[in-house]
Structures are given as structure tokens and as C-alpha cells.
Design an enzyme around this catalytic site. Structure first.
Site, PDB file in Angstrom:
ATOM      1  N   GLU A   1       0.752  -1.290  -0.122  1.00  0.00           N
ATOM      2  CA  GLU A   1       0.181   0.063   0.035  1.00  0.00           C
ATOM      3  C   GLU A   1       0.933   1.301  -0.120  1.00  0.00           C
ATOM      4  OE1 GLU A   1      -2.970  -0.061   3.314  1.00  0.00           O
ATOM      5  OE2 GLU A   1      -3.758  -1.756   2.583  1.00  0.00           O
TER       6      GLU A   1
ATOM      7  N   GLU B   1      -4.890  -8.762   1.036  1.00  0.00           N
ATOM      8  CA  GLU B   1      -5.421  -8.512   2.458  1.00  0.00           C
ATOM      9  C   GLU B   1      -7.078  -8.368   2.228  1.00  0.00           C
ATOM     10  OE1 GLU B   1      -3.981  -5.203   4.745  1.00  0.00           O
ATOM     11  OE2 GLU B   1      -1.967  -5.637   4.010  1.00  0.00           O
TER      12      GLU B   1
HETATM   13  C1  BGP Z   1      -4.057  -2.360   5.977  1.00  0.00           C
HETATM   14  C2  BGP Z   1      -2.482  -2.457   6.381  1.00  0.00           C
HETATM   15  C3  BGP Z   1      -2.317  -3.310   7.566  1.00  0.00           C
HETATM   16  C4  BGP Z   1      -3.251  -3.526   8.493  1.00  0.00           C
HETATM   17  C5  BGP Z   1      -4.524  -3.284   8.016  1.00  0.00           C
HETATM   18  C6  BGP Z   1      -5.895  -3.169   9.126  1.00  0.00           C
HETATM   19  O1  BGP Z   1      -3.943  -1.109   5.420  1.00  0.00           O
HETATM   20  O2  BGP Z   1      -1.634  -2.825   5.201  1.00  0.00           O
HETATM   21  O3  BGP Z   1      -1.074  -3.172   7.972  1.00  0.00           O
HETATM   22  O4  BGP Z   1      -2.854  -2.635   9.750  1.00  0.00           O
HETATM   23  O5  BGP Z   1      -4.789  -2.309   7.220  1.00  0.00           O
HETATM   24  O6  BGP Z   1      -6.193  -1.657   9.431  1.00  0.00           O
HETATM   25  P1  BGP Z   1      -5.959  -1.390  10.820  1.00  0.00           P
HETATM   26  O7  BGP Z   1      -4.794  -2.018  11.621  1.00  0.00           O
HETATM   27  O8  BGP Z   1      -5.921   0.060  10.696  1.00  0.00           O
HETATM   28  O9  BGP Z   1      -7.324  -1.622  11.207  1.00  0.00           O
END
Ligand code: BGP
Length: 465
Positions: free
Chosen positions: A172, A368
């Protein structure tokens, strides 16, 4: 007996099932591990109050300590693929030069153990974590960091290439641009659109140089970039809303998707940047590097759609993203009440068809997707978390993914965020995402209902619903 109204969603042979995580969110810091300071470690040392419950990056999920037993849980939860990242600040503590021998040993042992489980390993080089000493040299605004990253990437390919099935340049890359240079959410907490554009361009150049280095190290090595390809949906069919959504897509999606997959930037993006005097410092040789070094496949992260409306006023003196488009809070949207994010499963279908139609049907993986839940311990029954809501969330996204594959989209696997509950940047352990619960007090790992279900999903290569 099965319900006759149920449908079977069978995935193509060899479809990969697994999860993703990252080094900075799982490893933790252990006395004597030789790790250098990252931008996250530094930021926490000066502003701990910006981190949820003041839990910082040294207290992540103790993978460094428990990796052997953690890796044993991959098979128990049906993994045929697993993704994590190398921490640059662990491998090369000062960003450039000397390599930390402890880190080589740790990553080689962990990667070998994953391979021994028969699980395909995908390794990312950069998950928002810059060695802090490189931030002091200007961070991603500086071309010096681009070439330091290229050297770091080469080191990784040489040290671990025999153990890694596929590589990722960046996770990202738009997030550090938006959060670090536009939104004051991540260090260095600047709000400066010109700097943001330079950071985005330099990151793309670094990604393309890593693709080049990967292929030069070994012609068989495969590499991708992971993008959060959130589709931008306009509030209405009005000209203004549609224009706002188009610009949102140019900035947030196409700014990395087009150069990574097609090898060049969209003309419309260049002309907007030109019009507002935002063009970065670039050279024709750099554009050739981007053109010559496209990714082999793509990783896609998808959580929620981007809903957009025209901005209230036109661009003002200080340009921000809101000068071009504004977020739209759609009434009646389906929501994950435990995290506040919209749930819109069809987004994953739209992404798949966009890649098919406009990006040469490039091979891709969902790298993801997942559901963060606050206060998840309240769902514990008979000793483990009964997360039916997560199973339903996964199923509903898989139905749309299945539809995209049926429609010809070239998706080869699905990876959930995440394996074992892990630390999250600003939210620490507030929102749990894992197939496996982490008890912060005892460091115990307990498989959730979704973890058992995921194993069945993987074994059956599909599900009924
Ligand atoms: C994505 C990232 C992850 C993870 C996920 C969940 O954007 O790549 O690293 O953190 O989001 O988001 P959050 O942890 O803010 O709930």
C-alpha cells in the site's frame, strides 16, 4: 443433510488460501536482536500518546520469540500461502551498509520453517517502516533513499531468494503518502501536497528498481506490488461527482497501479499535477526505469470502498486532497459496527473486472481482506472466540471474488488479514483481525472458530452457502 437452496462456491485447482501480516506488526523487539530504530520506533519515543493505549511498536505480537510454534499453527488453520515482511531496520540497522547477522539468522530460520510446513511464502520488503536514520536524511522525499532501498532490496534477494516463492516491493505505497504527507496520521506528519507527490513518485521509482534488481538476481524470481485498489464510487451521476470520483481514482489508485502494471503514468494525472504546479523532480532515465520494469503480478488489499462527492469549493491557496474530492457518507450503507468501516462485497468483483478489462488481465491475489473487531473477547464461548461474523464476512467477499473469477478475472488466491491478532499502527490491539486470538497477558495463541472454518475452506477449495 445439505440445504437445497445452498450454492457451492468451488475455486480453481491450485487456488491459494492463507493470510498476511508484516514484520513491524508481529515481531516485537527483543534485547540483543540488533534491530535499528524505525520511523515508528522513533515516533513512539517522542509522541506515545498518539498510539492507542500507548502501546508502541516494540510490543508487537512476539513472533520473534515464538515463531517456531506460531509457524506450526499455519497448517492448523489451512494455510497454503503466507505473507509477511522483512523489517529494513532489523536487517540493516543504519539503513545502508552493515548487515545485522542476528536478523539473517532469524529470517532464514523463520522462512525455512514456513517452507518445511509446505506453505508458499510471499515476502514483502516494505510495510510502512523506514529506518529512522534515513528519515533524518529526508525520507522518501529524497532520491538518496530510493537508491538505499534498491541496495536493501538486492541484499534481501541475495540472502533469502532461495527460500522465498514470490516477493513484494511495497505494501500500500499510497498510505505513507496520504497519512504521512497529507493527513497528519503517520510520521513525519507533514501536510504538503508537493512533498506528497514527490514521495509517491520516489516510492514508485524505488519499487521499479526493486523489480529490476529482483529479475537481475534470478530470472525466475517473481515480484509484485501490493495496492489497496479501493474503487471510488461517486455520490451521484452528476458531472461534478463523477469528476471528483475520477480524480480520487487517479490519485489513490492509478498513481501506483498504472506505472506498476502498464509502465507509465496516466496523462490526466500528469495534467492535473502540471496545472497545480505539483509535478515532482523526475528525469527521462527514471521514467525509462519505470517503463522497463513492470511487476509480474499484483497483490490487492480490499477492506472498504471509497465513496466520493464533489468538493464544496474549488481549490484554495493551500492544496489538499479535499480541494479535489470530498468523502461521501452514504446513508444506509452496510457497516462493520465493530470497526466503523463500510462493508461492500461487490467492490472485490469490480476490482477483478477492472484488472481484467483495463490491465491486461494481470494475475493477482487478494493479499488483504478482513474484519477488525473491537472488544472481541465478548464473543468467547467454551474457551474460544465464536466469530461467526468473520466467517460470514469472508464468505460474502468470496462469493463476489468467485463471480469475478467466473467472469474471467485472473485471481490466484485469497489471503485474509490476518494470521494471529497483531499490532496495528495507531490502534494497537483495539481491533482484532486474526484467525487466531492473541492473549496479551499470557502470550497464548488460541484458534478462533474462523480459524477452524478456514481450514475446511482450504481443504475443500470452496464452501457452500
Ligand atoms: C492495511 C495494512 C495493514 C493492517 C490493515 C488493518 O491497510 O496494510 O498493515 O493494519 O490495514 O487496518 P487497521 O490496522 O488500521 O485496522
Amino acid at each position: 443433510m445439505s440445504d437445497i437452496t445452498e450454492k457451492i462456491y468451488q475455486f480453481p485447482d491450485g487456488f491459494l488460501w492463507g493470510s498476511s501480516t508484516s514484520g513491524p506488526q508481529t515481531e516485537g523487539i527483543v534485547e540483543g536482536d540488533g534491530k535499528g530504530m524505525s520511523n515508528w520506533d522513533y515516533w513512539y519515543s517522542i509522541e506515545p500518546e498518539r498510539f492507542y493505549a500507548e502501546i508502541g511498536p516494540e510490543n508487537t505480537s512476539t513472533f520473534y520469540k515464538h515463531y517456531k510454534s506460531d509457524i506450526k499453527l499455519l497448517n492448523d488453520t489451512g494455510h497454503t500461502v503466507f505473507r509477511t515482511s522483512i523489517q529494513w531496520s532489523r536487517l540493516i540497522p543504519s539503513g545502508k551498509g552493515n548487515i545485522n547477522q542476528e536478523a539473517i539468522q532469524f529470517y532464514r530460520e523463520a522462512f525455512s520453517a514456513i517452507k518445511e510446513e509446505g506453505v508458499k511464502l510471499i515476502v514483502n520488503l516494505y510495510h510502512f517502516d523506514l529506518p529512522y536514520c534515513l528519515q533524518e536524511l529526508g525520507g522518501w522525499e529524497s532520491k538518496e533513499i530510493v537508491y538505499a532501498f534498491e541496495a536493501y532490496a538486492k541484499t534481501c534477494f541475495e540472502l533469502f531468494g532461495d527460500l522465498v516463492d514470490s516477493w513484494i516491493t511495497f505494501n500500500e505505497p499510497i498510505v505513507p503518502v496520504e497519512c504521512g504527507y497529507l493527513g497528519n496520521y503517520h510520521y513525519p506528519c507533514k501536510v504538503d501536497m508537493k512533498a506528497a507527490v514527490q514521495v509517491a513518485y520516489n516510492t514508485q521509482l524505488a519499487s521499479s528498481l526493486a523489480v529490476k534488481a529482483c529479475h537481475e538476481t534470478h530470472s525466475d524470481y517473481k515480484i509484485c506490488v501490493v495496492l489497496n485498489l479501493t474503487p471510488a464510487y461517486p455520490r451521484s451521476d452528476s458531472k461534478e461527482d463523477k469528476k471528483a470520483a475520477k480524480i480520487a481514482e487517479l490519485f489513490q489508485t492509478k498513481s501506483f497501479l498504472d506505472p506498476s502494471v502498464l509502465g507509465y503514468y496516466p496523462e490526466e494525472l500528469i495534467s492535473i499535477l502540471k496545472e497545480h504546479d505539483l509535478l515532482p523532480q523526475w528525469t527521462p532515465e527514471e521514467l525509462d526505469i519505470i517503463n522497463d520494469n513492470k511487476v509480474d503480478f499484483l497483490g490487492v488489499n480490499y477492506y472498504q470502498p471509497l465513496r466520493v462527492q464533489a468538493p464544496d469549493e474549488g481549490p484554495k491557496d493551500k492544496l489538499t486532497l479535499e480541494s479535489f474530492f470530498a468523502p461521501y457518507d452514504m446513508p444506509g450503507k452496510k457497516i462493520n459496527p465493530h470497526r466503523g468501516w463500510e462493508i461492500y462485497e461487490k467492490g472485490i468483483y469490480d476490482i477483478g473486472m477492472n484488472l481484467k478489462e483495463n490491465y491486461g488481465n494481470i494475475e493477482w491475489l487478494v493479499t488483504e481482506n478482513g474484519m477488525g473487531v473491537e472488544g472481541e473477547e465478548k464473543f468467547r464461548e467454551n474457551g474460544f472466540i465464536q466469530d461467526d461474523y468473520r466467517i460470514e464476512f469472508i464468505q460474502d467477499h468470496l462469493i463476489e471474488l468467485h463471480r469475478a473469477i467466473q467472469g474471467g478475472s485472473n485471481c490466484k488466491g485469497y489471503m485474509l488479514w490476518t494470521f494471529i491478532d497483531c499490532w496495528s499502527w495507531l490502534n494497537a490491539y483495539k481491533n482484532r483481525y486474526g484467525l487466531i486470538e492473541l492473549d496479551l497477558e499470557t502470550e497464548e495463541r488460541i484458534i478462533k472458530k474462523s480459524g477452524y472454518w478456514f481450514k475446511e475452506l482450504s481443504q475443500n477449495n470452496g464452501f457452500r452457502k
